[in-house]
Design a protein around this motif. Sequence first.
Motif, PDB file in Angstrom:
ATOM      1  N   GLY A 161       0.754  -1.241  -0.020  1.00 45.76           N
ATOM      2  CA  GLY A 161      -0.178  -0.101   0.016  1.00 45.76           C
ATOM      3  C   GLY A 161       0.831   1.312   0.173  1.00 45.76           C
ATOM      4  O   GLY A 161       0.545   2.230   0.001  1.00 45.76           O
ATOM      5  N   THR A 162       2.241   1.069  -0.090  1.00 45.89           N
ATOM      6  CA  THR A 162       2.955   2.361  -0.156  1.00 45.89           C
ATOM      7  C   THR A 162       4.219   1.804  -0.680  1.00 45.89           C
ATOM      8  O   THR A 162       4.749   0.823  -0.746  1.00 45.89           O
ATOM      9  N   LEU A 163       4.945   2.811  -1.173  1.00 47.82           N
ATOM     10  CA  LEU A 163       6.355   2.627  -1.567  1.00 47.82           C
ATOM     11  C   LEU A 163       7.364   2.720  -0.520  1.00 47.82           C
ATOM     12  O   LEU A 163       7.888   3.883   0.060  1.00 47.82           O
ATOM     13  N   ARG A 164       7.927   1.608   0.052  1.00 48.19           N
ATOM     14  CA  ARG A 164       8.930   1.338   0.871  1.00 48.19           C
ATOM     15  C   ARG A 164      10.409   1.318   0.394  1.00 48.19           C
ATOM     16  O   ARG A 164      11.284   0.873   0.359  1.00 48.19           O
ATOM     17  N   LEU A 165      10.443   3.045   0.155  1.00 45.02           N
ATOM     18  CA  LEU A 165      11.676   3.379  -0.746  1.00 45.02           C
ATOM     19  C   LEU A 165      12.909   2.949   0.072  1.00 45.02           C
ATOM     20  O   LEU A 165      14.052   2.780  -0.404  1.00 45.02           O
ATOM     21  N   ALA A 166      12.775   3.147   1.402  1.00 41.46           N
ATOM     22  CA  ALA A 166      14.074   3.093   2.326  1.00 41.46           C
ATOM     23  C   ALA A 166      14.686   1.638   2.192  1.00 41.46           C
ATOM     24  O   ALA A 166      15.878   1.254   1.864  1.00 41.46           O
ATOM     25  N   GLY A 167      13.597   0.733   2.188  1.00 44.74           N
ATOM     26  CA  GLY A 167      14.103  -0.828   2.164  1.00 44.74           C
ATOM     27  C   GLY A 167      14.505  -1.142   0.766  1.00 44.74           C
ATOM     28  O   GLY A 167      15.481  -1.806   0.878  1.00 44.74           O
ATOM     29  N   ILE A 168      13.776  -0.684  -0.155  1.00 44.42           N
ATOM     30  CA  ILE A 168      14.303  -0.926  -1.565  1.00 44.42           C
ATOM     31  C   ILE A 168      15.690  -0.582  -1.804  1.00 44.42           C
ATOM     32  O   ILE A 168      16.597  -1.396  -2.384  1.00 44.42           O
ATOM     33  N   LEU A 169      15.895   0.825  -1.359  1.00 44.83           N
ATOM     34  CA  LEU A 169      17.253   1.306  -1.415  1.00 44.83           C
ATOM     35  C   LEU A 169      18.450   0.570  -0.664  1.00 44.83           C
ATOM     36  O   LEU A 169      19.596   0.326  -1.234  1.00 44.83           O
ATOM     37  N   MET A 170      18.007  -0.133   0.491  1.00 49.61           N
ATOM     38  CA  MET A 170      19.179  -0.833   1.304  1.00 49.61           C
ATOM     39  C   MET A 170      19.352  -1.969   0.322  1.00 49.61           C
ATOM     40  O   MET A 170      20.366  -2.464   0.362  1.00 49.61           O
ATOM     41  N   ALA A 171      18.107  -2.906  -0.183  1.00 46.48           N
ATOM     42  CA  ALA A 171      18.318  -4.009  -0.932  1.00 46.48           C
ATOM     43  C   ALA A 171      19.407  -3.679  -1.921  1.00 46.48           C
ATOM     44  O   ALA A 171      20.129  -4.474  -2.476  1.00 46.48           O
ATOM     45  N   LEU A 172      19.011  -2.655  -2.774  1.00 46.41           N
ATOM     46  CA  LEU A 172      19.943  -2.186  -3.968  1.00 46.41           C
ATOM     47  C   LEU A 172      21.310  -1.985  -3.638  1.00 46.41           C
ATOM     48  O   LEU A 172      22.337  -2.340  -4.136  1.00 46.41           O
ATOM     49  N   LEU A 173      21.484  -1.315  -2.472  1.00 42.42           N
ATOM     50  CA  LEU A 173      22.921  -1.232  -1.669  1.00 42.42           C
ATOM     51  C   LEU A 173      23.657  -2.608  -1.717  1.00 42.42           C
ATOM     52  O   LEU A 173      24.589  -2.652  -1.767  1.00 42.42           O
ATOM     53  N   ALA A 174      22.808  -3.317  -0.842  1.00 41.33           N
ATOM     54  CA  ALA A 174      23.235  -4.757  -0.628  1.00 41.33           C
ATOM     55  C   ALA A 174      23.628  -5.490  -1.990  1.00 41.33           C
ATOM     56  O   ALA A 174      24.789  -6.157  -1.929  1.00 41.33           O
ATOM     57  N   ALA A 175      22.797  -5.286  -3.048  1.00 45.36           N
ATOM     58  CA  ALA A 175      23.325  -5.846  -4.262  1.00 45.36           C
ATOM     59  C   ALA A 175      24.627  -5.476  -4.813  1.00 45.36           C
ATOM     60  O   ALA A 175      25.483  -6.006  -5.288  1.00 45.36           O
ATOM     61  N   ALA A 176      24.809  -4.019  -4.584  1.00 44.43           N
ATOM     62  CA  ALA A 176      25.917  -3.464  -4.953  1.00 44.43           C
ATOM     63  C   ALA A 176      27.358  -4.041  -4.312  1.00 44.43           C
ATOM     64  O   ALA A 176      28.345  -4.225  -4.667  1.00 44.43           O
ATOM     65  N   VAL A 177      27.020  -3.862  -2.854  1.00 40.84           N
ATOM     66  CA  VAL A 177      28.028  -4.424  -2.148  1.00 40.84           C
ATOM     67  C   VAL A 177      28.375  -5.993  -2.488  1.00 40.84           C
ATOM     68  O   VAL A 177      29.645  -6.165  -2.672  1.00 40.84           O
ATOM     69  N   TYR A 178      27.443  -6.739  -2.585  1.00 46.25           N
ATOM     70  CA  TYR A 178      27.653  -8.110  -2.921  1.00 46.25           C
ATOM     71  C   TYR A 178      28.371  -8.328  -4.283  1.00 46.25           C
ATOM     72  O   TYR A 178      29.219  -9.160  -4.447  1.00 46.25           O
ATOM     73  N   THR A 179      28.046  -7.246  -5.196  1.00 39.94           N
ATOM     74  CA  THR A 179      28.693  -7.461  -6.636  1.00 39.94           C
ATOM     75  C   THR A 179      30.329  -6.977  -6.154  1.00 39.94           C
ATOM     76  O   THR A 179      31.108  -7.678  -6.886  1.00 39.94           O
ATOM     77  N   GLY A 180      30.573  -5.944  -5.550  1.00 36.18           N
ATOM     78  CA  GLY A 180      31.848  -5.542  -5.191  1.00 36.18           C
ATOM     79  C   GLY A 180      32.429  -6.906  -4.570  1.00 36.18           C
ATOM     80  O   GLY A 180      33.730  -7.058  -4.721  1.00 36.18           O
ATOM     81  N   PHE A 181      31.878  -7.481  -3.584  1.00 33.14           N
ATOM     82  CA  PHE A 181      32.495  -8.622  -2.893  1.00 33.14           C
ATOM     83  C   PHE A 181      32.867  -9.529  -3.921  1.00 33.14           C
ATOM     84  O   PHE A 181      34.060 -10.339  -3.892  1.00 33.14           O
ATOM     85  N   THR A 182      32.022  -9.993  -4.724  1.00 30.89           N
ATOM     86  CA  THR A 182      32.287 -11.078  -5.886  1.00 30.89           C
ATOM     87  C   THR A 182      33.505 -10.663  -6.688  1.00 30.89           C
ATOM     88  O   THR A 182      34.295 -11.298  -6.854  1.00 30.89           O
ATOM     89  N   LEU A 183      33.532  -9.509  -7.157  1.00 31.80           N
ATOM     90  CA  LEU A 183      34.608  -8.875  -8.154  1.00 31.80           C
ATOM     91  C   LEU A 183      35.889  -8.926  -7.314  1.00 31.80           C
ATOM     92  O   LEU A 183      36.808  -9.504  -7.966  1.00 31.80           O
ATOM     93  N   THR A 184      35.910  -8.787  -6.002  1.00 30.55           N
ATOM     94  CA  THR A 184      37.039  -8.733  -5.376  1.00 30.55           C
ATOM     95  C   THR A 184      37.685 -10.049  -5.286  1.00 30.55           C
ATOM     96  O   THR A 184      38.761 -10.180  -5.013  1.00 30.55           O
ATOM     97  N   SER A 185      36.622 -10.771  -4.971  1.00 29.06           N
ATOM     98  CA  SER A 185      37.050 -12.339  -4.707  1.00 29.06           C
ATOM     99  C   SER A 185      37.752 -12.825  -5.909  1.00 29.06           C
ATOM    100  O   SER A 185      38.522 -13.841  -5.835  1.00 29.06           O
ATOM    101  N   ARG A 186      37.391 -12.418  -7.003  1.00 29.42           N
ATOM    102  CA  ARG A 186      37.926 -12.941  -8.168  1.00 29.42           C
ATOM    103  C   ARG A 186      39.416 -12.612  -8.477  1.00 29.42           C
ATOM    104  O   ARG A 186      40.236 -13.315  -9.121  1.00 29.42           O
ATOM    105  N   TYR A 187      39.657 -11.438  -7.869  1.00 29.64           N
ATOM    106  CA  TYR A 187      41.211 -10.964  -7.863  1.00 29.64           C
ATOM    107  C   TYR A 187      41.815 -11.366  -6.588  1.00 29.64           C
ATOM    108  O   TYR A 187      43.226 -11.301  -6.668  1.00 29.64           O
TER     109      TYR A 187
END
Length: 314
Positions: A161-187
């Motif tokens: 019933g509402t845009l839970r923007l803060a939670g969505i942004l935190m999930a997107l931040l988690a996705a970005a950080v996870y990406t950084g973790f994976t790329l770093t692990s490759r090196y």
Amino acid sequence: MIHGALLIAFAALLWGTTGIVAKFLFTGTELTGITLALLRLVVALPFFYLLMRREQQQLELQHPGQKVAGSSLRGLSAKALLPLAAMGLFQAFYQGSYLVAVDLTGAGIATLISLCLPPVLVAILAAPMLGEKPGPLTLAAAFAAILGTGMLVASDMDTAGTLRLAGILMALLAAAVYTGFTLTSRYNSAGTPVFTTAFICFLTAALLLLPIVALTGGFAGLASLGLSHWLMVLYIGVVPTCIGYLCFFAGMKTTLATLSSIIVTLEPLFVALLAWLILGEVLGPIGITGALILTIAVIVASRYGNAPGNSRSD
């Protein structure tokens, strides 16, 4: 190979229970996502230390009288420790942002966004970093991932019933950080053993989260925890974190990396199913379609985007 695949699928199921149990903690106590992230790491650290010591002893037995990389913490070079410390930094941010996203939105949508987007982002970003161009299937997967994420957000707006923007942004931040973790692990090509890597990453992450929790007053929420809540915290630290990790790497020994990377995409689907059955979280037709599109995008990215199948930050 079937046994290994089943172990990886079981690990994905265990990882999927993290968000569900965390949601119970957030709704029944005053615990914050950052504090729970720290507690999870602190609980898991002794187990990973024991696994690291066992791993080091096995290396010493296999190579008697020889200096093998990873056979002791003191023997690690600065070149090996630097990417591990960077992975620990990503680990801290991922643990915190993911659990905060679960608290602010739902376990299902937070997990779908934070875990399904990274493999696609890795497939896109790893290509130019390695001097390659992303192929048409990788680009199609990226477009599908964006579409699927948008549908998930639209579905969440409809059901909440509402845009839970803060939670969505935190999930997107988690996705970005996870990406950084994976790329770093490759090196991280220094050949550091698995559980030595895990212990250093978790220790670094815990040390980074500790002052943040202290400065934000996160420890005050511990007073609201009863015995059942502490058992939930122990569960998150031991079962999905330690046992899930063990099952995953045991399964990896007999499973191809590409296949394992596809199997672990079951985790967000497990979470969405458990969130529906246990928490009553409903995605709706648009959300279900978006989740399927996002999952297909992950499988395509994992199969054709050269995304690694042995990097986990859970």
